[in-house]
Design a protein around this motif. Structure first.
Motif, PDB file in Angstrom:
ATOM      1  N   GLU A 147       0.801  -1.075   0.066  1.00 42.63           N
ATOM      2  CA  GLU A 147       0.059   0.055  -0.008  1.00 42.63           C
ATOM      3  C   GLU A 147       0.879   1.342   0.009  1.00 42.63           C
ATOM      4  OE1 GLU A 147      -3.485   0.000   0.348  1.00 42.63           O
ATOM      5  OE2 GLU A 147      -3.933  -1.815   1.364  1.00 42.63           O
ATOM      6  N   ASN A 148       0.256   2.343  -0.272  1.00 38.37           N
ATOM      7  CA  ASN A 148       1.023   3.653  -0.436  1.00 38.37           C
ATOM      8  C   ASN A 148       0.676   4.504   0.769  1.00 38.37           C
ATOM      9  OD1 ASN A 148       1.748   6.375  -0.529  1.00 38.37           O
ATOM     10  ND2 ASN A 148       1.744   6.081  -2.932  1.00 38.37           N
ATOM     11  N   ASN A 151      -2.043   7.202   0.864  1.00 34.44           N
ATOM     12  CA  ASN A 151      -3.264   6.988   0.599  1.00 34.44           C
ATOM     13  C   ASN A 151      -3.924   7.754   1.699  1.00 34.44           C
ATOM     14  OD1 ASN A 151      -5.478   5.297   1.838  1.00 34.44           O
ATOM     15  ND2 ASN A 151      -5.460   4.219  -0.366  1.00 34.44           N
ATOM     16  N   SER A 152      -5.183   8.307   1.400  1.00 30.21           N
ATOM     17  CA  SER A 152      -5.774   9.321   2.503  1.00 30.21           C
ATOM     18  C   SER A 152      -6.033   8.320   3.914  1.00 30.21           C
ATOM     19  CB  SER A 152      -7.032   9.758   2.125  1.00 30.21           C
ATOM     20  OG  SER A 152      -7.937   8.864   1.623  1.00 30.21           O
ATOM     21  N   TYR A 153      -6.440   6.885   3.711  1.00 24.75           N
ATOM     22  CA  TYR A 153      -6.901   5.971   4.706  1.00 24.75           C
ATOM     23  C   TYR A 153      -5.568   6.088   5.837  1.00 24.75           C
ATOM     24  CZ  TYR A 153      -8.090   2.311   7.557  1.00 24.75           C
ATOM     25  OH  TYR A 153      -8.476   1.241   8.630  1.00 24.75           O
TER      26      TYR A 153
END
Length: 179
Positions: A147-148, A151-153
């Motif tokens: 994942e990045n 990323n907003s989450y």
């Protein structure tokens, strides 16, 4: 300020020639010491390679085995044990008390990244890969994936990071726990 690249080049050149000189002067049979940054890089590379080898393994709450499934801390435990021989505690919260606390801008491959995903600090852990990416075992129904962190989450839930491998100390069994 134009002198920095030149100074760095000179220092690297001196380090390389000093290392070569030291290797030439070492008595026969002696192996010259590996520089700390190289040991760190090797351990980090092993951690990243091992973590990437777990991609696609299914998530299982409480899971500690790649064969039956892994949760986030089970993934990290397996990677650190197999890559560098370090046995870590069972939970993300316990892992968050180990090593050296580091900031987001100081992250290096192999560092642990923590997130608040369950309304409590350090409830989720992953392994930083570099370039803003981390590998983790997400949640029920998911599989180990990359994942990045931007990323907003994940950005909203980032809780901190810890460095468990130390580039300033001699390596013991391939790695040293950071202070």
């Amino acid at each position: 300020m134009h002198f920095r690249p030149i100074l760095l080049t000179l220092l690297l050149g001196l380090s390389a020639s000093h290392a070569g000189l030291a290797a030439e002067q070492a008595p026969e049979g002696d192996v010259p010491a590996t520089p700390a940054f190289q040991r760190y890089t090797q351990a980090a590379e092993e951690l990243v390679d091992q973590a990437m080898g777990h991609l696609g393994i299914r998530y299982r709450f409480g899971g500690t085995s790649p064969e039956t499934g892994l949760d986030c801390s089970g993934l990290v435990m397996n990677v650190f044990r197999n890559a560098i021989g370090l046995d870590l505690p069972r939970t993300a919260a316990e892992m968050a008390r180990m090593g050296e606390n580091i900031g987001r801008k100081e992250l290096k491959p192999g560092d642990l990244v923590f997130f608040n995903t369950m309304r409590r600090a350090f409830s989720h852990v992953g392994i930083y890969l570099g370039d803003g990416q981390f590998v983790h075992a997400p949640s029920s129904g998911g599989k180990v994936r990359v994942e990045n962190m931007a990323n907003s989450y994940w950005a909203a839930r980032f809780n901190g990071a810890r460095r468990l491998i130390d580039d300033d100390e001699p390596a013991a069994a391939g790695m040293v726990l950071a202070r």
